[in-house]
Scaffold this active site. Structure first.
Site, PDB file in Angstrom:
ATOM      1  N   TRP A 166       0.847  -1.198   0.000  1.00 54.13           N
ATOM      2  CA  TRP A 166       0.000   0.000   0.000  1.00 54.13           C
ATOM      3  C   TRP A 166       0.882   1.248   0.000  1.00 54.13           C
ATOM      4  O   TRP A 166       1.511   1.553   1.012  1.00 54.13           O
ATOM      5  CB  TRP A 166      -0.930  -0.002   1.226  1.00 54.13           C
ATOM      6  CG  TRP A 166      -1.978  -1.046   1.094  1.00 54.13           C
ATOM      7  CD1 TRP A 166      -3.129  -0.948   0.369  1.00 54.13           C
ATOM      8  CD2 TRP A 166      -1.971  -2.366   1.661  1.00 54.13           C
ATOM      9  NE1 TRP A 166      -3.845  -2.128   0.449  1.00 54.13           N
ATOM     10  CE2 TRP A 166      -3.161  -3.005   1.240  1.00 54.13           C
ATOM     11  CE3 TRP A 166      -1.095  -3.070   2.478  1.00 54.13           C
ATOM     12  CZ2 TRP A 166      -3.490  -4.303   1.605  1.00 54.13           C
ATOM     13  CZ3 TRP A 166      -1.419  -4.361   2.835  1.00 54.13           C
ATOM     14  CH2 TRP A 166      -2.602  -4.967   2.406  1.00 54.13           C
ATOM     15  N   HIS A 187      -6.952   1.834   2.710  1.00 53.48           N
ATOM     16  CA  HIS A 187      -8.073   0.915   2.441  1.00 53.48           C
ATOM     17  C   HIS A 187      -9.104   1.103   3.561  1.00 53.48           C
ATOM     18  O   HIS A 187      -8.849   1.836   4.528  1.00 53.48           O
ATOM     19  CB  HIS A 187      -7.596  -0.544   2.349  1.00 53.48           C
ATOM     20  CG  HIS A 187      -6.725  -1.011   3.490  1.00 53.48           C
ATOM     21  ND1 HIS A 187      -6.231  -2.281   3.581  1.00 53.48           N
ATOM     22  CD2 HIS A 187      -6.256  -0.367   4.604  1.00 53.48           C
ATOM     23  CE1 HIS A 187      -5.508  -2.417   4.670  1.00 53.48           C
ATOM     24  NE2 HIS A 187      -5.508  -1.277   5.305  1.00 53.48           N
ATOM     25  N   ARG A 213      -4.035   6.485  -2.100  1.00 49.36           N
ATOM     26  CA  ARG A 213      -2.739   5.812  -2.223  1.00 49.36           C
ATOM     27  C   ARG A 213      -1.787   6.672  -3.046  1.00 49.36           C
ATOM     28  O   ARG A 213      -2.224   7.351  -3.989  1.00 49.36           O
ATOM     29  CB  ARG A 213      -2.891   4.433  -2.884  1.00 49.36           C
ATOM     30  CG  ARG A 213      -3.618   3.464  -1.986  1.00 49.36           C
ATOM     31  CD  ARG A 213      -3.678   2.067  -2.547  1.00 49.36           C
ATOM     32  NE  ARG A 213      -4.646   1.299  -1.765  1.00 49.36           N
ATOM     33  CZ  ARG A 213      -5.010   0.064  -2.030  1.00 49.36           C
ATOM     34  NH1 ARG A 213      -4.476  -0.586  -3.044  1.00 49.36           N
ATOM     35  NH2 ARG A 213      -5.896  -0.555  -1.272  1.00 49.36           N
ATOM     36  N   GLN A 227     -13.712   2.436  -1.540  1.00 47.30           N
ATOM     37  CA  GLN A 227     -13.815   0.994  -1.302  1.00 47.30           C
ATOM     38  C   GLN A 227     -15.092   0.741  -0.500  1.00 47.30           C
ATOM     39  O   GLN A 227     -15.628   1.649   0.137  1.00 47.30           O
ATOM     40  CB  GLN A 227     -12.621   0.473  -0.485  1.00 47.30           C
ATOM     41  CG  GLN A 227     -11.361   0.271  -1.310  1.00 47.30           C
ATOM     42  CD  GLN A 227     -10.276  -0.478  -0.556  1.00 47.30           C
ATOM     43  OE1 GLN A 227     -10.324  -0.634   0.662  1.00 47.30           O
ATOM     44  NE2 GLN A 227      -9.278  -0.936  -1.301  1.00 47.30           N
ATOM     45  N   VAL A 270      -5.932 -11.765   6.477  1.00 45.87           N
ATOM     46  CA  VAL A 270      -6.860 -12.879   6.224  1.00 45.87           C
ATOM     47  C   VAL A 270      -6.059 -14.158   5.987  1.00 45.87           C
ATOM     48  O   VAL A 270      -4.915 -14.128   5.555  1.00 45.87           O
ATOM     49  CB  VAL A 270      -7.774 -12.613   5.000  1.00 45.87           C
ATOM     50  CG1 VAL A 270      -8.811 -11.556   5.308  1.00 45.87           C
ATOM     51  CG2 VAL A 270      -6.968 -12.256   3.772  1.00 45.87           C
ATOM     52  N   ALA A 326     -13.948 -11.381   5.490  1.00 44.12           N
ATOM     53  CA  ALA A 326     -13.894  -9.945   5.189  1.00 44.12           C
ATOM     54  C   ALA A 326     -13.608  -9.780   3.710  1.00 44.12           C
ATOM     55  O   ALA A 326     -13.051 -10.679   3.074  1.00 44.12           O
ATOM     56  CB  ALA A 326     -12.806  -9.266   6.010  1.00 44.12           C
TER      57      ALA A 326
HETATM   58  C1  FA5 Z   1      -7.216  -4.071  -0.119  1.00 44.88           C
HETATM   59  O1  FA5 Z   1      -7.241  -2.840  -0.083  1.00 44.88           O
HETATM   60  C2  FA5 Z   1      -7.678  -4.895   1.030  1.00 44.88           C
HETATM   61  N1  FA5 Z   1      -7.920  -4.066   2.167  1.00 44.88           N
HETATM   62  C3  FA5 Z   1      -8.918  -5.675   0.620  1.00 44.88           C
HETATM   63  C4  FA5 Z   1      -9.321  -6.750   1.569  1.00 44.88           C
HETATM   64  C5  FA5 Z   1     -10.257  -6.465   2.529  1.00 44.88           C
HETATM   65  C6  FA5 Z   1      -8.727  -8.003   1.476  1.00 44.88           C
HETATM   66  C7  FA5 Z   1     -10.632  -7.474   3.432  1.00 44.88           C
HETATM   67  C8  FA5 Z   1      -9.087  -8.980   2.364  1.00 44.88           C
HETATM   68  C9  FA5 Z   1     -10.055  -8.729   3.312  1.00 44.88           C
HETATM   69  P1  FA5 Z   1      -6.512  -4.159  -2.608  1.00 44.88           P
HETATM   70  O2  FA5 Z   1      -5.338  -3.256  -2.491  1.00 44.88           O
HETATM   71  O3  FA5 Z   1      -6.389  -5.279  -3.559  1.00 44.88           O
HETATM   72  O4  FA5 Z   1      -6.915  -4.775  -1.217  1.00 44.88           O
HETATM   73  O5  FA5 Z   1      -7.781  -3.269  -3.003  1.00 44.88           O
HETATM   74  C10 FA5 Z   1      -9.074  -3.809  -3.003  1.00 44.88           C
HETATM   75  C11 FA5 Z   1      -9.878  -3.292  -4.207  1.00 44.88           C
HETATM   76  O6  FA5 Z   1      -9.854  -1.874  -4.212  1.00 44.88           O
HETATM   77  C12 FA5 Z   1      -9.288  -3.699  -5.547  1.00 44.88           C
HETATM   78  O7  FA5 Z   1      -9.745  -4.967  -5.933  1.00 44.88           O
HETATM   79  C13 FA5 Z   1      -9.801  -2.628  -6.459  1.00 44.88           C
HETATM   80  O8  FA5 Z   1     -11.130  -2.898  -6.851  1.00 44.88           O
HETATM   81  C14 FA5 Z   1      -9.805  -1.416  -5.555  1.00 44.88           C
HETATM   82  N2  FA5 Z   1      -8.581  -0.626  -5.743  1.00 44.88           N
HETATM   83  C15 FA5 Z   1      -7.384  -0.834  -5.217  1.00 44.88           C
HETATM   84  N3  FA5 Z   1      -6.507   0.096  -5.620  1.00 44.88           N
HETATM   85  C16 FA5 Z   1      -7.168   0.934  -6.423  1.00 44.88           C
HETATM   86  C17 FA5 Z   1      -6.822   2.128  -7.152  1.00 44.88           C
HETATM   87  N4  FA5 Z   1      -5.617   2.649  -7.090  1.00 44.88           N
HETATM   88  N5  FA5 Z   1      -7.775   2.740  -7.866  1.00 44.88           N
HETATM   89  C18 FA5 Z   1      -9.031   2.236  -7.905  1.00 44.88           C
HETATM   90  N6  FA5 Z   1      -9.426   1.123  -7.245  1.00 44.88           N
HETATM   91  C19 FA5 Z   1      -8.513   0.483  -6.510  1.00 44.88           C
END
Ligand code: FA5
Length: 358
Positions: A166, A187, A213, A227, A270, A326
């Protein structure tokens, strides 16, 4: 019987003089307030002409006949003049407003421009509605978050390599002890710990909100995006509950025909962890030469998994008794899939040609 002063003044001549004076005064008036004052002074209950008319009863019959006719005529004259002057003044006022402010009062009004909901707001509502229908509640949390909740409580201690997953925007903040760094949350997962700290199982919540981010943007990545976090904790929740809930969510949002893929993924909070993808709308899942899904045929919409026992223990839950799942999904990516939007940067570039399509 001694005559009252009014009666002594009640002659054709005095009526004529009063009428002339009143008319002259009326012509000099130029606004509605002074017209009303004039009406009260001459024609009101204790007005000068009204008092004169009351005195008629004290005249003898002959005088009453002639003077009475004159007095009634005077009353009609003053009433007519008042009406005419009122009309003249209001027409003059309208003409003056028209000249001064260039208002053409005969033009039709301008229609009010109606606003509409931003596509992100619309999709957030749709996503939350789907989970509410499955028994989830909605909560919200802070966008400026402590390192403690964004990382530590999610099994990502300082120095853990998973922090590199992240890219973070730190807030320049230090308290007296110089500790407790703050950041714009990367997140919505910090709300997992906050919700569990504040309540006891059974828990079923979704948490919509903004995330940030330090990210190089492209067609599917923004530096600021939304999110929706989901959390369910109870006695006896299994991975089958996770899959069943997320399949049902995909069915509600995209219909039964859309393909869904789960793959193993790693998130420190997780175990096991997965990501969930939907087949790419731009290339129909074929993948070759597609810049949207980068040739893969799939677009990832969320990360998910079973809540790590350390996260449960960290908030004081017994991991032997409780289990949970989650997930964290990206609403803009879901809107892109649903409406065929080819670039996530369109959402927040404020181009009305884009926004008006929703
Ligand atoms: C997470 O942020 C984890 N907190 C998700 C999670 C929650 C996992 C609970 C397990 C249990 P990730 O970085 O993959 O994971 O982001 C999750 C979702 O947010 C992605 O699948 C995407 O749909 C969205 N996302 C992530 N980064 C971006 C971005 N820069 N721009 C737009 N959407 C994004």
């Amino acid at each position: 019987m001694p005559e009252s002063p009014e009666v002594s003044g009640l002659t054709p001549r005095s009526i004529e003089e009063l009428t002339q004076a009143a008319v002259q005064e009326l012509e000099g008036l130029s606004d509605q307030e002074s017209l009303e004052a004039w009406r009260v002074a001459y024609l009101g209950r204790r007005g000068r002409l009204t008092l004169m008319l009351r005195g008629l009863s004290q005249l003898d019959l002959e005088q009453r006949r002639t003077t009475g006719a004159l007095a009634n005529q005077a009353k009609r004259t003053l009433e007519e003049r008042l009406e005419r002057r009122t009309r003249e003044i209001s027409e003059g006022e309208l003409a003056r407003i028209g000249l001064q402010d260039s208002i053409d009062v005969t033009l039709p009004g301008r229609p009010m421009a109606l606003g509409r909901l931003h596509p992100t707001t619309q999709i957030l509502r749709e996503i939350c509605d789907a989970f509410v229908a499955m028994g989830f509640g909605i909560v919200e949390g802070p966008e400026v978050e402590w390192d403690h909740y964004n990382f530590e409580m999610l099994n990502i201690p300082k120095g853990h390599p998973a922090r590199d997953m992240w890219n973070t925007l730190w807030i320049d903040y230090s308290n007296e002890a110089g500790e407790q760094p703050m950041l714009l949350r990367t997140h919505t997962s910090p709300m997992q710990a906050r919700v569990m700290e504040a309540s006891q199982p059974p828990i079923r919540v979704v948490v919509p909100g903004k995330c940030y981010r330090y990210e190089a943007t492209d067609a599917t990545h923004e530096w600021h995006f939304y999110q929706v976090e989901g959390l369910a904790v109870d006695d006896g929740i299994t991975f089958a509950d996770l899959k069943g809930t997320l399949y049902e969510f995909a069915r509600r949002l995209f219909g039964a025909d859309r393909k869904v893929r789960f793959r193993c993924d790693y998130f420190p909070f997780v175990e096991p962890g997965v990501d969930m993808s939907i087949d790419c709308f731009a290339c129909d899942g074929r993948g070759s030469g597609c810049r949207i899904c980068r040739d893969s045929g799939w677009i990832e919409i969320m990360g998910a998994g079973m809540v790590h026992p350390r996260v449960l223990a960290g908030v004081g839950y017994d991991p032997e008794k409780y289990t949970g799942f989650a997930f964290g999904l990206g609403p803009e990516r879901i809107a892109m899939l649903k409406y065929g939007i080819e670039d996530i940067r369109l959402f927040y570039s404020n181009d009305l040609r884009f926004l008006r399509q929703f």
